[in-house]
Design an enzyme around this catalytic site. Structure first.
Site, PDB file in Angstrom:
ATOM      1  N   HIS A 121      58.566  17.484  43.505  1.00 22.58           N
ATOM      2  CA  HIS A 121      58.502  16.437  42.473  1.00 22.58           C
ATOM      3  C   HIS A 121      58.334  15.090  43.197  1.00 22.58           C
ATOM      4  O   HIS A 121      58.838  14.921  44.308  1.00 22.58           O
ATOM      5  CB  HIS A 121      59.822  16.480  41.697  1.00 22.58           C
ATOM      6  CG  HIS A 121      59.886  15.583  40.511  1.00 22.58           C
ATOM      7  ND1 HIS A 121      60.126  14.228  40.597  1.00 22.58           N
ATOM      8  CD2 HIS A 121      59.750  15.846  39.187  1.00 22.58           C
ATOM      9  CE1 HIS A 121      60.150  13.708  39.382  1.00 22.58           C
ATOM     10  NE2 HIS A 121      59.920  14.662  38.507  1.00 22.58           N
ATOM     11  N   ASP A 198      66.847  19.286  46.459  1.00 20.23           N
ATOM     12  CA  ASP A 198      66.629  18.694  45.139  1.00 20.23           C
ATOM     13  C   ASP A 198      67.056  19.736  44.118  1.00 20.23           C
ATOM     14  O   ASP A 198      66.357  20.726  43.890  1.00 20.23           O
ATOM     15  CB  ASP A 198      65.150  18.320  44.992  1.00 20.23           C
ATOM     16  CG  ASP A 198      64.793  17.872  43.569  1.00 20.23           C
ATOM     17  OD1 ASP A 198      65.642  18.020  42.667  1.00 20.23           O
ATOM     18  OD2 ASP A 198      63.665  17.405  43.373  1.00 20.23           O
ATOM     19  N   GLN A 201      66.376  21.161  38.980  1.00 21.63           N
ATOM     20  CA  GLN A 201      66.042  22.281  38.096  1.00 21.63           C
ATOM     21  C   GLN A 201      66.908  23.520  38.361  1.00 21.63           C
ATOM     22  O   GLN A 201      66.755  24.529  37.676  1.00 21.63           O
ATOM     23  CB  GLN A 201      64.558  22.662  38.236  1.00 21.63           C
ATOM     24  CG  GLN A 201      63.589  21.567  37.854  1.00 21.63           C
ATOM     25  CD  GLN A 201      63.609  21.222  36.362  1.00 21.63           C
ATOM     26  OE1 GLN A 201      64.161  21.951  35.536  1.00 21.63           O
ATOM     27  NE2 GLN A 201      63.013  20.087  36.019  1.00 21.63           N
ATOM     28  N   LYS A 224      69.560  17.051  32.369  1.00 22.12           N
ATOM     29  CA  LYS A 224      68.884  18.355  32.272  1.00 22.12           C
ATOM     30  C   LYS A 224      69.896  19.483  32.055  1.00 22.12           C
ATOM     31  O   LYS A 224      69.517  20.643  31.963  1.00 22.12           O
ATOM     32  CB  LYS A 224      68.068  18.618  33.543  1.00 22.12           C
ATOM     33  CG  LYS A 224      66.902  17.645  33.747  1.00 22.12           C
ATOM     34  CD  LYS A 224      66.094  18.041  34.953  1.00 22.12           C
ATOM     35  CE  LYS A 224      65.209  16.930  35.477  1.00 22.12           C
ATOM     36  NZ  LYS A 224      64.062  16.618  34.629  1.00 22.12           N
ATOM     37  N   CYS A 362      54.910  15.120  37.201  1.00 21.48           N
ATOM     38  CA  CYS A 362      55.366  14.368  38.388  1.00 21.48           C
ATOM     39  C   CYS A 362      55.170  15.182  39.660  1.00 21.48           C
ATOM     40  O   CYS A 362      55.988  15.096  40.593  1.00 21.48           O
ATOM     41  CB  CYS A 362      56.812  13.928  38.255  1.00 21.48           C
ATOM     42  SG  CYS A 362      57.082  12.845  36.862  1.00 21.48           S
TER      43      CYS A 362
HETATM   44  N1  7TS Z   1      63.253  16.780  40.925  1.00 27.95           N
HETATM   45  C1  7TS Z   1      62.809  17.738  40.103  1.00 27.95           C
HETATM   46  C2  7TS Z   1      62.574  19.114  40.638  1.00 27.95           C
HETATM   47  C3  7TS Z   1      62.597  17.457  38.752  1.00 27.95           C
HETATM   48  O1  7TS Z   1      62.167  18.429  37.947  1.00 27.95           O
HETATM   49  C4  7TS Z   1      62.856  16.157  38.274  1.00 27.95           C
HETATM   50  C5  7TS Z   1      62.577  15.780  36.855  1.00 27.95           C
HETATM   51  C6  7TS Z   1      63.344  15.198  39.167  1.00 27.95           C
HETATM   52  C7  7TS Z   1      63.516  15.550  40.485  1.00 27.95           C
HETATM   53  C8  7TS Z   1      63.704  13.824  38.736  1.00 27.95           C
HETATM   54  O2  7TS Z   1      64.844  13.851  37.939  1.00 27.95           O
HETATM   55  P1  7TS Z   1      65.388  12.526  37.243  1.00 27.95           P
HETATM   56  O3  7TS Z   1      66.462  12.997  36.336  1.00 27.95           O
HETATM   57  O4  7TS Z   1      65.860  11.623  38.313  1.00 27.95           O
HETATM   58  O5  7TS Z   1      64.228  11.940  36.481  1.00 27.95           O
HETATM   59  N2  7TS Z   1      61.602  16.574  36.248  1.00 27.95           N
HETATM   60  C9  7TS Z   1      60.966  16.337  35.080  1.00 27.95           C
HETATM   61  C10 7TS Z   1      60.054  17.236  34.538  1.00 27.95           C
HETATM   62  O6  7TS Z   1      59.735  18.299  35.052  1.00 27.95           O
HETATM   63  N3  7TS Z   1      59.584  16.730  33.390  1.00 27.95           N
HETATM   64  O7  7TS Z   1      60.174  15.552  33.174  1.00 27.95           O
HETATM   65  C11 7TS Z   1      61.031  15.285  34.221  1.00 27.95           C
END
Ligand code: 7TS
Length: 408
Positions: A121, A198, A201, A224, A362
């Site tokens: 990501h 990371d 997910q 999430k 992303c």
């Molecule tokens: N890493 C992964 C693997 C992600 O899926 C996401 C967000 C992030 C980092 C960033 O997370 P945040 O909470 O700091 O924004 N992924 C997604 C997605 O797949 N669709 O919208 C956000």
């Protein structure tokens, strides 16, 4: 797992969108929130709200207890050794940026290497690009197999004594693949490198044990996993966090301040400048209670079954391309249908009350690797059912007819 009873606890799911009962298949972007989390946040504001770590008054100590109580819940949830290793952040992005800006910039220099994968990501890619630019370190990528998986032989070939940091997503938000981060951490450590995971997910969907993974840092987002937006955490091994300098100064994180010099509080507070996201932490604590009561193993098994069913139903659609392998995947199915643009697919699905994400997710480098400018993605969570999958598959059949595309 009683999914009907679980669904009852999510008020947002019980509504019609464009004249159809909502089917929410975008939990990888952000999950919905159960009543217990919404109530915990509301109760906090109605009864306990005050700033933390300063008030002598009763509300101040209640707010502090709630905030620090949530930290203990996160510690236990990840099986960290100490609450000193849990830093509250805004989410995964902020947590990864903290490691990059504080730890990585202080240990990387010319000739050093940072190892990633092409499926990361942007939040686990750009912070390291910035470190490389600032320090003269080089980025290296573990190559992917044709189905998107990682082979440990390739990890062995990519990591060497110049590697300072390895940062890999536990679960891909596009391919739904579970990466062998424990094995990668062991290889990284053999070469003296640090392992960053990371966990955006993985944390919502499976049991995570940071001591078993033996990772050095682990980042995740609350939103999430049934918690509110604006809260997440960074786990870091205590010895490393102790070495690191804060990147935000002022408010909560100070110990002693002079006109020209200051000192910081001890862990974890030295990394939590300003007034923290107290209600968010309360909500995260309630979300952890909710998930633990259902059981992470049950949630994982439910999503595995659902994603296998979705894979089966969707792969029967003429002209569909499903990305990633049909095994060892979590509840994420990413696809394209013929030449139809995924935004059009998502728009037609929305007219039928079905929420999926479309775009590059992303992960622009991964999209280029997949030879797709964008994809559609259905992502499942504990409240999704086979009926949701049926609604998606039926609607996709109709989408195909709607566009009457030429199957490539
Ligand atoms: N890493 C992964 C693997 C992600 O899926 C996401 C967000 C992030 C980092 C960033 O997370 P945040 O909470 O700091 O924004 N992924 C997604 C997605 O797949 N669709 O919208 C956000």
């Amino acid at each position: 797992m009683n999914v009907t009873a679980i669904r009852e606890q999510f008020p947002i799911l019980h509504q019609e969108i464009n004249g159809h009962p909502l089917v929410y298949l975008d939990s990888a972007a952000s999950s919905q929130k159960p009543r217990s989390v919404i109530d915990a946040v509301m109760r906090y504001y109605e009864l306990d709200n005050a700033n933390v770590h300063r008030g002598v008054h009763t509300l101040g100590s209640r707010a502090t207890d709630a905030y620090e109580g949530a930290r203990e819940k996160v510690r236990k949830f990840l099986n960290a050794a100490s609450t000193q290793e849990i830093i509250f952040t805004r989410g995964t992005t902020t947590a990864l940026n903290l490691v990059a800006s504080s730890y990585a910039r202080s240990v990387c220099g010319e000739g050093d290497e940072i190892v990633l994968t092409p499926m990361e990501h942007h939040s686990n890619l750009i912070p390291w690009q910035q470190v490389a630019k600032a320090t003269g370190a080089t980025l290296k990528y573990i190559p992917l197999q044709p189905d998107g998986t990682i082979r440990l032989e390739d990890v062995e070939e990519t990591i060497n004594e110049r590697t300072k940091i390895v940062s890999v997503m536990y679960v891909s938000n596009v391919l739904g693949i579970v990466n062998p981060v424990k094995e990668i951490a062991a290889i990284a450590h053999r070469h003296g490198a640090k392992m960053v995971v990371d966990g955006a997910q993985s944390t919502p969907h499976m049991r995570v044990d940071v001591q078993d993974l033996d990772c050095d840092f682990y980042a995740f987002s609350g939103h999430k996993m049934c918690a509110p937006t604006g809260i997440g955490a960074l786990y870091g091994k205590k010895a490393l966090l102790e070495e690191m300098e804060p990147i935000e100064f002022g408010g909560e994180m100070i110990d002693h301040v002079d006109l020209y010099e200051s000192t910081w509080k001890e862990l974890p507070w030295k990394f939590e400048g300003g007034t923290p996201i107290i209600s968010g932490a309360v909500g995260l604590g309630a979300a952890i209670d909710f998930l633990e009561e259902i059981g992470l193993d049950n949630i994982e098994a439910h999503e595995h079954a659902l994603s296998a069913y979705a894979y089966e139903r969707l792969s029967a659609i003429d002209g569909i391309t499903i990305y990633g392998p049909n095994q060892n995947r979590v509840g994420i199915v990413t696809f394209n249908i013929g030449d139809v643009h995924p935004h059009d697919v998502a728009t037609v699905l929305d007219t039928k009350g079905i929420a999926v994400r479309a775009g590059h997710h992303c992960c622009q480098p991964l999209m280029r690797w997949l030879n797709a400018s964008a994809t559609a993605r259905a992502s499942f969570y504990l409240y999704n059912t086979e009926e949701d999958v049926n609604r998606l598959a039926d609607a996709l059949h109709q989408t195909k007819e709607f566009f009457g595309y030429a199957i490539g």
